[in-house]
Motif scaffolding. Structure first.
Motif, PDB file in Angstrom:
ATOM      1  N   THR A 187      64.623  55.740  39.323  1.00 33.29           N
ATOM      2  CA  THR A 187      63.626  55.967  38.285  1.00 33.29           C
ATOM      3  C   THR A 187      62.795  57.205  38.644  1.00 33.29           C
ATOM      4  N   ASN A 221      63.531  44.966  26.842  1.00 36.29           N
ATOM      5  CA  ASN A 221      63.794  46.402  26.880  1.00 36.29           C
ATOM      6  C   ASN A 221      64.887  46.827  25.904  1.00 36.29           C
ATOM      7  N   ASP A 240      62.724  50.428  32.943  1.00 38.50           N
ATOM      8  CA  ASP A 240      63.791  49.433  32.772  1.00 38.50           C
ATOM      9  C   ASP A 240      63.271  48.055  32.376  1.00 38.50           C
ATOM     10  N   LYS A 241      61.967  47.916  32.142  1.00 38.26           N
ATOM     11  CA  LYS A 241      61.412  46.600  31.811  1.00 38.26           C
ATOM     12  C   LYS A 241      60.433  46.711  30.653  1.00 38.26           C
ATOM     13  N   ASN A 246      55.250  58.397  33.395  1.00 32.23           N
ATOM     14  CA  ASN A 246      56.052  58.769  34.560  1.00 32.23           C
ATOM     15  C   ASN A 246      55.840  60.207  34.984  1.00 32.23           C
ATOM     16  N   LYS A 268      56.005  55.648  28.027  1.00 31.65           N
ATOM     17  CA  LYS A 268      56.545  55.538  29.382  1.00 31.65           C
ATOM     18  C   LYS A 268      56.980  56.898  29.923  1.00 31.65           C
ATOM     19  N   ASN A 308      52.616  51.419  30.947  1.00 34.26           N
ATOM     20  CA  ASN A 308      53.034  51.470  32.351  1.00 34.26           C
ATOM     21  C   ASN A 308      54.218  52.405  32.473  1.00 34.26           C
ATOM     22  N   ASN A 309      54.680  52.630  33.711  1.00 32.56           N
ATOM     23  CA  ASN A 309      55.761  53.598  33.944  1.00 32.56           C
ATOM     24  C   ASN A 309      57.110  52.950  34.226  1.00 32.56           C
ATOM     25  N   ARG A 310      57.254  51.647  33.964  1.00 33.28           N
ATOM     26  CA  ARG A 310      58.534  50.974  34.230  1.00 33.28           C
ATOM     27  C   ARG A 310      59.506  51.228  33.078  1.00 33.28           C
TER      28      ARG A 310
END
Length: 827
Positions: free
Chosen positions: A677, A417, A400-401, A449, A445, A396-398
């Protein structure tokens, strides 16, 4: 030498046996299995199409294929995929084949091609042949006799069937993903091409140092790809993009018409030459761009890193790193992939990383390994024996998690993280660390993104498409007038000239008029197309921003830096000034709080404004099919600034608040979004594009800017300290931010003015050229005879009238570059 002379294979040393079996023997077996599946599939499909045709040709043993096609089908047309596969196909490279000898086992058990695979191949062939026969048959139903038993236009049907067959057979091997055939039909191929054939990953599961377990999931390796084409896809994909321009598509349609003798009074060269030149120039430019992307991809993929293999550290290329590998990083090295931190040289298993390429921040961040893995240290034996199993979120592109668990010796440990090192980070102030690869290449990631590349077109290009459509309507009107004139002339005068101009058998006056319509579409074409190779759109930063502001260009700063850093940047760049009436800071941690802060700022700037924004809905584009929503600007007395952080921005970008955010931000002279982000950067750009109908330009120098650069109308990459990701994804790139003012205020402005002059000149000369032909029609019996010679038509645009355009595009300047920079208001 008796043993050598009597053997099937020979070599100098016994150790070469492992390479013969585990590498070349395994590759040979897999290639042969794929070849057999492909061979039976293409020939069963070929034969079954003929079988179905028998029911529609009176069982006369007539072939559906041309003789030459049957002759070359196996020897030429379908030989290239086989040759390519036999030379280059490798599921894993030679090093991995030697490192994981267990991969040899499926071949021993004959798992890749057997009776089951053969039956599956036959079933797919049956299904494919039905589609390959009945799609051409259905598309040509009007050429079938009333009883449905005989196809009249045999040649056209045969050509269509042959073409469809070759397309399916070629895509079968190009998109081949497994030893068992899974793409035997047109339908399944296009589903695969659109991405519907891949199962969505729900959870990532991997085991350290267990390649057999990890390879069973077919996770992506660590190679990245930013290029758009390869040697097989360049021609079809590039032509598809070029034919999105309406003028190019029209000329292709025209070229097809000119190949029909009953219609065309002109040689196909008159259109084909110009079209081929324009398509070739653009294709060469796109090819050069993509070759540069391939070179940069190779440079990144060929970086070296220490990988734990076979109980020792081996220096491997990045692209060969697989999920489940343990890698060693040293100080100042880039992080190879998304890693679970296992151990480090620092006390308490800490590491320090710089994340500038991910979020733009230059300050160091601290990551810490679990105590249970930290005890492994740099003990190679202990790391080799480590067999922990990780279960975590899918790619996924998160940024911060991260959520996951590590299971080791029956115990389960939570992962977050702080335990993960992301690709794109740089190791700092840490002598060494070890990490377990969780996500590789496109699954990291950083790459998640990056966003998708879109086909960008300028506003002039959109306008040209609409003009082409309008001109085509004008062309149709002229052709209709001349067709009516031809029908009247044929009725009243045509019989007199039958002796000199005999009609072909079966062509009466109405059919002749119909053919004349299309003949005039060809004769009056020099109409139409306005195709051109067009422009797409440190030091000196404060001066550059000041100049751009004078040109009435609104500048928003979208940065990953913390609020204090962002404010300092704003003041140092003259974007935030002491004389501003107010600088609003939105930093609430709830949706309601963000809404209240935005509304309070808006009410202070414009007290008399309505509570709800004014949004005008309209339509535009070809046939006015595109729906648009435009938010009106509101006048504000004085200059204001707005600063909003990433947490607040997440709420502000939600559906019920985004218009309030845009409305308030547009009232401000300066907008700074901090701690954002990469995905939020792209969302802000998309918001402005959707509701302001403005041309957007995004400029950045790091991988965290890639998604924003791709979404904007014009993407600019700065080749700086944070890698080349932004440059590879951009439309333009240069070394320093200050060059932006010259790109826009000088070259951008000149390019726009030249393009506008060119369009006016182009339409004028071609309308004049065409209308002469139109008037001539009244004096040649509306026969679609041309007033010009073929060679004149061919070279009119490409040679005779090209010099003025070339001169204008090279030298035309209403003012020189110095005055353009000195007076940015000219923009």
């Amino acid at each position: 030498m008796q043993a050598v002379l009597s053997s099937d294979y020979s070599f100098a040393q016994f150790r070469y046996l492992q390479r013969l079996l585990l590498v070349h023997g395994r590759w040979s077996y897999i290639r042969m299995c794929k070849f057999l599946g492909y061979f039976f599939y293409k020939n069963f499909t070929f034969t079954l199409v003929q079988f179905w045709y028998a029911f529609f040709c009176g069982f006369s043993a007539q072939t559906v294929y041309e003789d030459w096609f049957i002759t070359f089908y196996n020897m030429v047309y379908t030989a290239l995929p086989v040759l390519g596969m036999c030379l280059f196909d490798q599921d894993v490279n030679d090093r991995w084949s030697l490192y994981h000898p267990q991969l040899y086992t499926p071949g021993q058990k004959n798992q890749y091609f057997n009776k089951k695979a053969f039956v599956s191949c036959v079933m797919h062939s049956c299904y494919s042949s039905l589609i390959l026969f009945f799609i051409p048959w259905a598309s040509m139903h009007d050429t079938v006799r009333d009883d449905g038993k005989e196809i009249a236009d045999y040649q056209s049907f045969a050509l269509l069937a042959q073409t469809c067959l070759l397309i399916v057979v070629y895509t079968q091997v190009i998109k081949h993903g497994e030893p068992e055939l899974k793409m035997g039909t047109v339908l399944s191929y296009f589903c695969h091409l659109c991405g519907h054939g891949n199962k969505e990953e729900k959870e990532r599961c991997l085991r350290a140092n267990d390649s057999t377990f990890n390879l069973s999931f077919r996770y992506a390796n660590n190679a990245i790809k930013t290029s758009k084409y390869n040697i097989f896809t360049f021609l079809p994909f590039n032509l598809f993009e070029q034919f999105k321009r309406l003028a190019n598509a029209y000329f292709l349609f025209l070229l097809i018409l000119q190949l029909i003798p009953q219609i065309s009074s002109l040689s196909w060269i008159t259109t084909g030459f110009a079209l081929i030149v324009v398509l070739s120039i653009t294709a060469v430019k796109d090819a050069i761009d993509d070759i540069n992307r391939h070179k940069c991809d190779r440079k990144v993929n060929n970086r070296k890193v220490d990988v734990l293999m076979d109980g020792q550290l081996k220096n491997e290329k990045w692209m060969n790193v697989q999920v489940g590998n343990i890698v060693k990083l040293e100080n100042n090295e880039f992080v190879t992939a998304d890693l679970l931190l296992l151990s480090s040289s620092e006390p308490l298993n800490l590491v320090y990383v710089e994340t500038a390429e991910l979020d733009g921040e230059t300050n160091l961040k601290v990551k810490q390994a679990l105590t249970v893995t930290g005890e492994l240290g740099d003990n190679i034996e202990a790391l080799t024996a480590f067999n922990g199993e990780v279960r975590c979120e899918p790619p996924n592109n998160r940024l911060d998690k991260f959520k996951g668990t590590l299971t080791l010796n029956g115990e389960r440990y939570a992962l977050d993280n702080d335990k993960v090192l992301l690709r794109g980070c740089t190791l700092r102030n840490t002598e060494w660390c070890f990490g377990l690869v969780i996500f590789g290449g496109p699954d990291t990631k950083l790459m998640q993104n990056s966003g998708k590349s879109i086909f960008k077109r300028t506003s002039i290009d959109h306008l040209t498409n609409i003009l082409v459509l309008c001109i085509f309507g004008f062309l149709a009107s002229m052709c209709s007038i001349l067709t009516i004139g031809n029908a009247i002339w044929e009725t009243n005068e045509g019989s007199v000239f039958t002796m000199f101009l005999p009609r072909e058998p079966g062509i009466d006056a109405p059919l002749s008029s119909f053919l004349i319509f299309w003949s005039y579409v060809i004769v009056l074409n020099t109409l139409l197309g306005a195709t051109a190779v067009e422009d797409k759109l440190q030091d000196g930063v404060p001066e550059t921003i000041e100049q751009l502001a004078k040109a009435d260009i609104k500048i928003w700063v979208l940065t990953g830096d913390k609020q204090e850093t962002a404010e300092n940047i704003g003041y140092s760049c003259n974007m935030l000034r002491e004389e501003m009436k107010d600088v609003f800071v939105v930093s609430a941690n709830t949706a309601e709080g963000v809404k209240e802060e935005l509304q309070n700022a808006r009410r202070k700037m414009c007290p008399e404004a309505a509570e709800e924004p004014t949004v005008i809905k309209s339509r535009e584009g070809l046939f006015w099919l595109k729906k648009t929503e435009t938010m009106q600007d509101e006048k504000v007395d004085g200059d204001y600034g707005l600063i909003i952080n990433g947490h607040s921005l997440a709420f502000a970008l939600e559906k019920n608040l985004r218009l309030e955010l845009l409305r308030t931000a547009c009232m401000c002279q300066t907008v700074i979004c901090c701690r954002v982000t990469p995905l939020q950067k792209a969302q802000v750009v998309q918001l402005v594009k959707k509701y302001k109908q403005a041309v957007t330009l995004a400029i950045g120098d790091g991988a965290n800017d890639v998604s924003m650069i791709k979404v904007a109308h014009i993407g600019v990459g700065i080749s700086g300290q944070e890698g080349m990701q932004a440059v590879l994804s951009s439309d333009y790139s240069f070394a320093q931010f200050r060059y932006l003012q010259r790109l826009l205020l000088v070259h951008g402005r000149w390019s726009y003015i030249r393009m506008c002059k060119f369009l006016g000149y182009f339409f004028y000369k071609n309308f004049t050229f065409t209308l002469v032909q139109f008037w001539y029609a009244f004096f040649c019996g509306f026969s679609a005879q041309t007033v010009y010679e073929d060679w004149f038509i061919t070279f009119y645009n490409m040679v005779y009238t090209a010099l003025p355009v070339l001169g204008m595009c090279l030298f035309d300047q209403d003012v020189n570059d110095r005055w353009s920079l000195y007076h940015p208001q000219l923009y």
